[in-house]
Design an enzyme around this catalytic site. Structure first.
Site, mmCIF file in Angstrom:
data_model
loop_
_atom_site.group_PDB
_atom_site.id
_atom_site.type_symbol
_atom_site.label_atom_id
_atom_site.label_comp_id
_atom_site.label_asym_id
_atom_site.label_seq_id
_atom_site.Cartn_x
_atom_site.Cartn_y
_atom_site.Cartn_z
ATOM 1 N N SER A 8 9.270 -14.024 37.949
ATOM 2 C CA SER A 8 10.169 -14.862 38.742
ATOM 3 C C SER A 8 9.361 -15.769 39.657
ATOM 4 C CB SER A 8 11.096 -13.992 39.594
ATOM 5 O OG SER A 8 11.748 -14.783 40.570
ATOM 6 N N HIS A 33 11.272 -17.064 34.827
ATOM 7 C CA HIS A 33 12.575 -16.817 35.447
ATOM 8 C C HIS A 33 12.763 -17.642 36.709
ATOM 9 C CE1 HIS A 33 16.177 -14.352 36.177
ATOM 10 N NE2 HIS A 33 15.842 -14.393 37.460
ATOM 11 N N ASP A 35 15.191 -18.170 39.979
ATOM 12 C CA ASP A 35 16.248 -17.672 40.855
ATOM 13 C C ASP A 35 16.815 -18.862 41.625
ATOM 14 O OD1 ASP A 35 16.238 -14.699 40.568
ATOM 15 O OD2 ASP A 35 14.139 -14.967 41.125
ATOM 16 N N MET A 37 19.366 -20.306 44.141
ATOM 17 C CA MET A 37 20.241 -19.881 45.236
ATOM 18 C C MET A 37 20.699 -21.097 46.034
ATOM 19 S SD MET A 37 18.008 -16.617 46.542
ATOM 20 C CE MET A 37 17.080 -15.615 45.378
ATOM 21 N N HIS A 67 18.833 -18.124 36.499
ATOM 22 C CA HIS A 67 19.859 -17.251 37.072
ATOM 23 C C HIS A 67 20.535 -18.002 38.205
ATOM 24 C CE1 HIS A 67 20.714 -13.461 39.724
ATOM 25 N NE2 HIS A 67 21.825 -13.979 39.223
ATOM 26 N N MET A 69 22.722 -18.198 41.180
ATOM 27 C CA MET A 69 23.384 -17.492 42.280
ATOM 28 C C MET A 69 24.037 -18.562 43.149
ATOM 29 S SD MET A 69 20.408 -14.675 42.990
ATOM 30 C CE MET A 69 19.126 -15.642 42.171
ATOM 31 N N MET A 138 21.625 -6.921 38.189
ATOM 32 C CA MET A 138 20.874 -7.006 39.429
ATOM 33 C C MET A 138 20.658 -5.605 39.983
ATOM 34 S SD MET A 138 20.106 -10.129 39.884
ATOM 35 C CE MET A 138 19.440 -9.966 41.548
ATOM 36 N N ASP A 176 16.800 -7.356 36.991
ATOM 37 C CA ASP A 176 16.082 -8.123 38.009
ATOM 38 C C ASP A 176 16.210 -7.429 39.354
ATOM 39 O OD1 ASP A 176 14.976 -9.987 39.707
ATOM 40 O OD2 ASP A 176 16.401 -11.587 39.263
#
Length: 220
Positions: A8, A33, A35, A37, A67, A69, A138, A176
């Protein structure tokens, strides 16, 4: 199923992101990966499609796993697909139309995934398991890197694997949060085959050694 290590970039040095990603790929990473947000769905703000596009322009060939979020999700799905992402997952609670968001990802020739928070029930998968390519479980509450693995996630992974096997669908399980050399085998044995690791790789002095040890653990 084949196993994949997915570092990540949340734990990478963003001042040298291209080099960092290239280094983990040379060290044996299978997937990169992201993330993503939005400081709305989760209490942090990270990266957008421009970073994805920049890494691809830099020469990154490995699949980029995004991913989301965020809420809403559909506009970012389109932007990340257009930027070159290979896999996109989102939280069913973050969209008004789960089926529509899945179909949007698939229409862009990306793999579609559903991300489940620690408190999100597996029943959210009941009517969509045949429509998705992977499930992202998660094992920490999303928002920050470096958190400790939530132990009861193992039971959730096992139940998810059983659910997939009983359905006859070909769906992968990604996990993750808090994954490292010491617990990756247990997570693998529970049913996962895609392992997201941030600080356990980027916070070490030797990326190749860290990834190699993880792969040894899950192939043992």
């Amino acid at each position: 199923m084949k196993n994949f290590i997915a570092p990540s970039i949340l734990s990478a040095n963003f001042a040298e992101l291209g080099k960092e990603v290239n280094d983990v790929i040379l060290a044996g990473a299978d997937i990169i990966h992201f993330d993503v947000m939005d400081n709305h769905y989760v209490p942090n703000l990270t990266v957008g499609p421009l970073v994805c596009k920049s890494l691809i322009n830099f020469g990154v060939k490995k699949p980029i796993d995004v991913h989301l979020m965020t809420t809403p999700v559909d506009d970012l799905i389109t932007q990340f697909c257009d930027a070159g992402a290979s896999m996109i997952s989102f939280h069913p609670e973050a969209t008004q139309h789960v089926d529509r968001s899945i179909e949007l990802i698939k229409s862009k020739n990306c793999k579609a995934g559903i991300a489940l928070n620690p408190a999100s029930p597996l029943s959210l998968l009941d009517h969509i398991l045949d429509k998705i390519d992977f499930i992202l479980i998660m094992s920490v509450n999303p928002g920050y890197g470096g958190q400790k693995f939530i132990d009861n996630s193992l039971d959730k992974i096992k139940k998810c694997k059983e659910m997939i096997d009983n359905s006859g669908c070909n769906v992968e399980i990604e996990v993750d949060g808090g994954i490292g050399i010491k617990n990756i085998k247990t997570i693998h044995d529970a049913g996962a085959n895609i392992f997201v690791a941030g600080s356990a790789i980027f916070n070490t002095e030797n990326y190749e050694e860290a990834i190699s040890k993880m792969k040894q653990e899950i192939s043992a």
